[in-house]
Design a protein around this motif. Structure first.
Motif, mmCIF file in Angstrom:
data_model
loop_
_atom_site.group_PDB
_atom_site.id
_atom_site.type_symbol
_atom_site.label_atom_id
_atom_site.label_comp_id
_atom_site.label_asym_id
_atom_site.label_seq_id
_atom_site.Cartn_x
_atom_site.Cartn_y
_atom_site.Cartn_z
ATOM 1 N N GLN A 92 -34.033 43.986 23.214
ATOM 2 C CA GLN A 92 -32.622 44.296 23.379
ATOM 3 C C GLN A 92 -32.340 44.631 24.836
ATOM 4 O O GLN A 92 -33.252 44.915 25.600
ATOM 5 N N PHE A 93 -31.071 44.576 25.193
ATOM 6 C CA PHE A 93 -30.628 44.935 26.542
ATOM 7 C C PHE A 93 -30.848 46.429 26.736
ATOM 8 O O PHE A 93 -30.452 47.227 25.894
ATOM 9 N N GLU A 94 -31.475 46.803 27.851
ATOM 10 C CA GLU A 94 -31.679 48.215 28.171
ATOM 11 C C GLU A 94 -31.200 48.482 29.588
ATOM 12 O O GLU A 94 -31.643 47.833 30.537
ATOM 13 N N MET A 95 -30.318 49.451 29.719
ATOM 14 C CA MET A 95 -29.768 49.797 31.023
ATOM 15 C C MET A 95 -30.867 50.316 31.965
ATOM 16 O O MET A 95 -30.859 50.010 33.160
ATOM 17 N N LEU A 96 -31.830 51.086 31.440
ATOM 18 C CA LEU A 96 -32.900 51.598 32.298
ATOM 19 C C LEU A 96 -33.789 50.477 32.827
ATOM 20 O O LEU A 96 -34.359 50.608 33.914
ATOM 21 N N ASP A 97 -33.904 49.382 32.093
ATOM 22 C CA ASP A 97 -34.625 48.222 32.614
ATOM 23 C C ASP A 97 -33.896 47.658 33.825
ATOM 24 O O ASP A 97 -34.521 47.264 34.811
ATOM 25 N N MET A 98 -32.576 47.627 33.755
ATOM 26 C CA MET A 98 -31.789 47.128 34.883
ATOM 27 C C MET A 98 -31.955 48.031 36.106
ATOM 28 O O MET A 98 -32.030 47.549 37.233
ATOM 29 N N VAL A 99 -32.014 49.339 35.863
ATOM 30 C CA VAL A 99 -32.235 50.281 36.971
ATOM 31 C C VAL A 99 -33.597 50.022 37.603
ATOM 32 O O VAL A 99 -33.725 49.976 38.837
ATOM 33 N N ALA A 100 -34.626 49.840 36.775
ATOM 34 C CA ALA A 100 -35.972 49.571 37.294
ATOM 35 C C ALA A 100 -36.006 48.237 38.041
ATOM 36 O O ALA A 100 -36.618 48.131 39.112
ATOM 37 N N ASN A 101 -35.344 47.214 37.492
ATOM 38 C CA ASN A 101 -35.290 45.904 38.159
ATOM 39 C C ASN A 101 -34.628 46.027 39.529
ATOM 40 O O ASN A 101 -35.147 45.544 40.540
ATOM 41 N N GLY A 102 -33.458 46.638 39.547
ATOM 42 C CA GLY A 102 -32.693 46.766 40.787
ATOM 43 C C GLY A 102 -33.400 47.621 41.824
ATOM 44 O O GLY A 102 -33.373 47.308 43.016
ATOM 45 N N THR A 103 -34.074 48.667 41.372
ATOM 46 C CA THR A 103 -34.788 49.538 42.299
ATOM 47 C C THR A 103 -35.991 48.815 42.897
ATOM 48 O O THR A 103 -36.247 48.908 44.102
ATOM 49 N N GLY A 104 -36.728 48.084 42.073
ATOM 50 C CA GLY A 104 -37.863 47.312 42.585
ATOM 51 C C GLY A 104 -37.420 46.294 43.619
ATOM 52 O O GLY A 104 -38.027 46.157 44.685
ATOM 53 N N ALA A 105 -36.327 45.590 43.314
ATOM 54 C CA ALA A 105 -35.802 44.597 44.260
ATOM 55 C C ALA A 105 -35.301 45.273 45.532
ATOM 56 O O ALA A 105 -35.498 44.745 46.640
ATOM 57 N N LEU A 106 -34.702 46.438 45.409
ATOM 58 C CA LEU A 106 -34.193 47.160 46.578
ATOM 59 C C LEU A 106 -35.330 47.622 47.488
ATOM 60 O O LEU A 106 -35.231 47.522 48.720
ATOM 61 N N VAL A 107 -36.413 48.092 46.902
ATOM 62 C CA VAL A 107 -37.572 48.504 47.709
ATOM 63 C C VAL A 107 -38.142 47.293 48.452
ATOM 64 O O VAL A 107 -38.482 47.384 49.639
ATOM 65 N N ALA A 108 -38.225 46.152 47.780
ATOM 66 C CA ALA A 108 -38.729 44.936 48.436
ATOM 67 C C ALA A 108 -37.813 44.515 49.583
ATOM 68 O O ALA A 108 -38.287 44.166 50.667
ATOM 69 N N VAL A 109 -36.512 44.563 49.355
ATOM 70 C CA VAL A 109 -35.555 44.181 50.396
ATOM 71 C C VAL A 109 -35.647 45.154 51.574
ATOM 72 O O VAL A 109 -35.568 44.735 52.738
ATOM 73 N N GLY A 110 -35.847 46.438 51.282
ATOM 74 C CA GLY A 110 -36.031 47.409 52.364
ATOM 75 C C GLY A 110 -37.273 47.115 53.185
ATOM 76 O O GLY A 110 -37.250 47.171 54.418
ATOM 77 N N ALA A 111 -38.360 46.762 52.506
ATOM 78 C CA ALA A 111 -39.593 46.410 53.228
ATOM 79 C C ALA A 111 -39.394 45.136 54.055
ATOM 80 O O ALA A 111 -39.862 45.053 55.199
ATOM 81 N N LEU A 112 -38.688 44.168 53.501
ATOM 82 C CA LEU A 112 -38.400 42.936 54.237
ATOM 83 C C LEU A 112 -37.529 43.219 55.460
ATOM 84 O O LEU A 112 -37.703 42.611 56.512
ATOM 85 N N TRP A 113 -36.595 44.134 55.324
ATOM 86 C CA TRP A 113 -35.725 44.499 56.446
ATOM 87 C C TRP A 113 -36.562 45.049 57.602
ATOM 88 O O TRP A 113 -36.385 44.640 58.748
ATOM 89 N N PHE A 114 -37.491 45.971 57.274
ATOM 90 C CA PHE A 114 -38.372 46.509 58.317
ATOM 91 C C PHE A 114 -39.243 45.410 58.911
ATOM 92 O O PHE A 114 -39.443 45.349 60.120
ATOM 93 N N TRP A 115 -39.762 44.522 58.068
ATOM 94 C CA TRP A 115 -40.627 43.434 58.541
ATOM 95 C C TRP A 115 -39.867 42.497 59.470
ATOM 96 O O TRP A 115 -40.381 42.072 60.494
ATOM 97 N N ARG A 116 -38.635 42.166 59.098
ATOM 98 C CA ARG A 116 -37.840 41.236 59.907
ATOM 99 C C ARG A 116 -37.432 41.848 61.244
ATOM 100 O O ARG A 116 -37.229 41.143 62.214
ATOM 101 N N ARG A 117 -37.311 43.149 61.312
ATOM 102 C CA ARG A 117 -36.919 43.815 62.558
ATOM 103 C C ARG A 117 -38.058 43.873 63.560
ATOM 104 O O ARG A 117 -37.828 44.086 64.739
ATOM 105 N N ARG A 118 -39.283 43.700 63.106
ATOM 106 C CA ARG A 118 -40.455 43.770 63.995
ATOM 107 C C ARG A 118 -40.441 42.674 65.001
ATOM 108 O O ARG A 118 -40.098 41.613 64.963
#
Length: 123
Positions: free
Chosen positions: A97-123
């Protein structure tokens, strides 16, 4: 020694793109697979939300590596919308079934990756 040739960079991007699409397929299959079957396969050792976080962290990281000129907010939005689509599709399966906490975990994981990519791209 100069920078890598355009051909070598293109091959590297192709590699990351294949991995990104493969990761998306794997996430889709595992997310729609019947939950009782996953339990029988021994997939209960990992907390569900941690699994979502790691899966979408990898997905966003791979997409960001495969399409390095794409703005990072677009990588995050695409990854988040993919997770939303998968969660919605789960509502049509008998053991998921659809779970809102799964969406939070998905979005947070993607956000952490995007943050790491941002730091990597700035190097």
């Amino acid at each position: 020694m100069g920078s890598p040739s355009r051909s070598a960079r293109g091959k590297a991007y192709y590699f990351w793109r294949v991995l990104a699409v493969s990761c998306a397929l794997a996430l889709g299959i595992l997310s729609l697979w019947p939950a009782d079957e996953l339990v029988r396969l021994g997939a209960t050792h990992l907390n569900d939300k941690v699994g979502h976080f790691i899966g979408y962290l990898l997905l966003a990281g791979l997409f960001g590596s495969g399409w390095p000129r794409r703005p990072l907010w677009q990588i995050w939005v695409a990854t988040f919308l993919f997770g939303l689509l998968i969660e919605y599709a789960q509502s049509f399966t008998p053991s998921r079934q659809f779970e809102m906490l799964d969406m939070v975990a998905n979005g947070t994981g993607a956000l952490v990756a995007v943050g790491a990519l941002w730091f990597w791209r700035r190097r």
